[in-house]
Design a protein around this motif. Sequence first.
Motif, mmCIF file in Angstrom:
data_model
loop_
_atom_site.group_PDB
_atom_site.id
_atom_site.type_symbol
_atom_site.label_atom_id
_atom_site.label_comp_id
_atom_site.label_asym_id
_atom_site.label_seq_id
_atom_site.Cartn_x
_atom_site.Cartn_y
_atom_site.Cartn_z
ATOM 1 N N GLU A 175 1.829 -8.367 -8.971
ATOM 2 C CA GLU A 175 1.299 -7.013 -9.142
ATOM 3 C C GLU A 175 0.580 -6.545 -7.884
ATOM 4 O O GLU A 175 0.700 -5.375 -7.477
ATOM 5 N N THR A 176 -0.160 -7.446 -7.252
ATOM 6 C CA THR A 176 -0.849 -7.108 -6.001
ATOM 7 C C THR A 176 0.148 -6.757 -4.910
ATOM 8 O O THR A 176 -0.021 -5.767 -4.179
ATOM 9 N N ASP A 177 1.215 -7.552 -4.794
ATOM 10 C CA ASP A 177 2.243 -7.277 -3.786
ATOM 11 C C ASP A 177 2.901 -5.928 -4.023
ATOM 12 O O ASP A 177 3.178 -5.176 -3.075
ATOM 13 N N ALA A 178 3.167 -5.594 -5.299
ATOM 14 C CA ALA A 178 3.808 -4.309 -5.618
ATOM 15 C C ALA A 178 2.926 -3.137 -5.195
ATOM 16 O O ALA A 178 3.407 -2.131 -4.662
ATOM 17 N N ILE A 179 1.609 -3.279 -5.400
ATOM 18 C CA ILE A 179 0.678 -2.223 -4.996
ATOM 19 C C ILE A 179 0.671 -2.074 -3.479
ATOM 20 O O ILE A 179 0.686 -0.966 -2.935
ATOM 21 N N TYR A 180 0.650 -3.217 -2.775
ATOM 22 C CA TYR A 180 0.662 -3.176 -1.316
ATOM 23 C C TYR A 180 1.915 -2.499 -0.791
ATOM 24 O O TYR A 180 1.868 -1.701 0.157
ATOM 25 N N ILE A 181 3.072 -2.808 -1.388
ATOM 26 C CA ILE A 181 4.333 -2.204 -0.934
ATOM 27 C C ILE A 181 4.343 -0.712 -1.225
ATOM 28 O O ILE A 181 4.747 0.110 -0.381
ATOM 29 N N THR A 182 3.874 -0.329 -2.418
ATOM 30 C CA THR A 182 3.876 1.079 -2.811
ATOM 31 C C THR A 182 3.031 1.929 -1.872
ATOM 32 O O THR A 182 3.408 3.047 -1.500
ATOM 33 N N HIS A 183 1.892 1.400 -1.460
ATOM 34 C CA HIS A 183 0.972 2.165 -0.615
ATOM 35 C C HIS A 183 1.177 1.894 0.877
ATOM 36 O O HIS A 183 0.369 2.337 1.698
ATOM 37 N N GLY A 184 2.221 1.169 1.207
ATOM 38 C CA GLY A 184 2.570 0.967 2.604
ATOM 39 C C GLY A 184 1.684 -0.009 3.352
ATOM 40 O O GLY A 184 1.682 -0.027 4.587
ATOM 41 N N VAL A 185 0.920 -0.814 2.617
ATOM 42 C CA VAL A 185 0.073 -1.805 3.280
ATOM 43 C C VAL A 185 0.935 -2.923 3.870
ATOM 44 O O VAL A 185 0.706 -3.395 4.980
ATOM 45 N N HIS A 186 1.941 -3.357 3.102
ATOM 46 C CA HIS A 186 2.891 -4.371 3.559
ATOM 47 C C HIS A 186 4.302 -3.877 3.294
ATOM 48 O O HIS A 186 4.546 -3.053 2.394
ATOM 49 N N THR A 187 5.241 -4.399 4.046
ATOM 50 C CA THR A 187 6.661 -4.114 3.796
ATOM 51 C C THR A 187 7.219 -5.207 2.898
ATOM 52 O O THR A 187 6.633 -6.299 2.786
ATOM 53 N N PRO A 188 8.356 -4.944 2.243
ATOM 54 C CA PRO A 188 8.973 -6.012 1.429
ATOM 55 C C PRO A 188 9.256 -7.272 2.231
ATOM 56 O O PRO A 188 9.124 -8.393 1.711
ATOM 57 N N ASP A 189 9.615 -7.138 3.502
ATOM 58 C CA ASP A 189 9.870 -8.314 4.332
ATOM 59 C C ASP A 189 8.594 -9.129 4.551
ATOM 60 O O ASP A 189 8.630 -10.370 4.562
ATOM 61 N N ASP A 190 7.459 -8.420 4.727
ATOM 62 C CA ASP A 190 6.184 -9.130 4.896
ATOM 63 C C ASP A 190 5.856 -9.949 3.654
ATOM 64 O O ASP A 190 5.436 -11.109 3.741
#
Length: 455
Positions: free
Chosen positions: A395-410
């Motif tokens: 869930e944390t990763d999904a939030i980061y991806i949604t808000h552009g904090v991390h990319t899916p590759d990261d």
Amino acid sequence: MNRLDMAKQQMKQERNDFMIGHGKGGEKDMLVRQKPGLRQTLSEGDITNIYANNRIVQNIIDIPAEDMTRSWFTLRMENDKLGNDIMSRLADLNVKDAFKKMRQYERLRGDGFVSLGVTQKTDFTLASELKEDELKRIDYLHAFSGMKVTSFLTNEDVFSPKYGQIERFKIRRRTSKSGIIVPQMDETIVHSSRFLHDQTRRMEDEERGQSLLEPMYDIIKVLDTSLWSVGQILYDYTFKVYKSKGIEDLTKEDKRELTTLMDFMFRTEALAIIAEGEELKKESTNTNGINNLLDFVWDYLAGAARMPKTVIKGQEAGTLAGAQYDVMNYYSRIAASQENEMKPLLERIIRMLLWAEDEPGGRVDPDSLEWEIKFNPLWSVDAKTDAEIRKISAETDAIYITHGVHTPDDVREARFGQFGFAEEMKLSGDAADPAYIDKMAKEVYSAWKERGQNG
């Protein structure tokens, strides 16, 4: 003399009086003789005796070394078969036990070593550098302490790239049957590349590492004194007092005989018959406040050893919450030592096995492969807790991806890495939430208790 000068003189006199125990002790006063910052140096015999005589000291030396190697590691390699063969070869060489003993020697003596017994394609001397690309096989590994090393030969050339590094050691290779050291003719100069050297505490102007027992000597002495004092208190916890006018007329021999007889009788008989005017009463030792003193000793010992009291004692602590976080912090230090101190030495062994042509896989350039060492978790959680952790992380990763904090590759690299799905989870990001940490602390502490109960 004016008032200001008189006041200064009075203050100076008070300070002097205080430092000599108000004049009561004179030059023999302990406060006068005690000097802060004096270093305690121990001989090899002193270190041996302290370690051999105190089980708590043995725990402080041995337990961290055991914890560093207990869960061992996983070798991730793109060639799975070669990786499994390397791990089997490490087991055959008993590398795990050698590394545990090396760390024990490092903590006890200041320096831990593992000798590398190898076969090379060409003739060599121990004083020559070990060249990995000429290896045929690794024959054995032997752990030993700095007691076997008579001198460290250091590069003192300030214009050398290896300035300050130990290039060779002078090793004692033979002793007499009685254990007496034989003459120096049996010492051999060995190149540093033919050892693994574990050293974490060293003064900058010294070559040898410092035994952990030297900076802990004072608290170990206090601990030993506490044990003796408690034993004396228990021995004399209750004692009887016999009061009689007839004692005055007894000779020394009569008093000694009466004391022996009464001591025996009053310890074995519940009834005492005494004359009128005589008195027999029981006194008990006052132990108020002793718990605070003993707690101070244990707290200081734990701080000096950088180990929780629960780990040093091998038993459950009285305060559950405090013990949970103490054990977590201890495991964090062990994990850091694995990464910073043990991992480079393990990587060297693996590189040597890959280079050696008679080892599994034949001669392989370690730099041509993708491989890494991942230490196995020092503790584990049950399936339900593990699923909850992974759910929070996802869930944390999904939030980061949604808000552009991390990319899916990261996220893919962080969670799965180059060798696939990661079995262990790391505490980072939102995982540092207090409720989350509290849950982890309870799991860590429960796992540690269960391991201790199951031996």
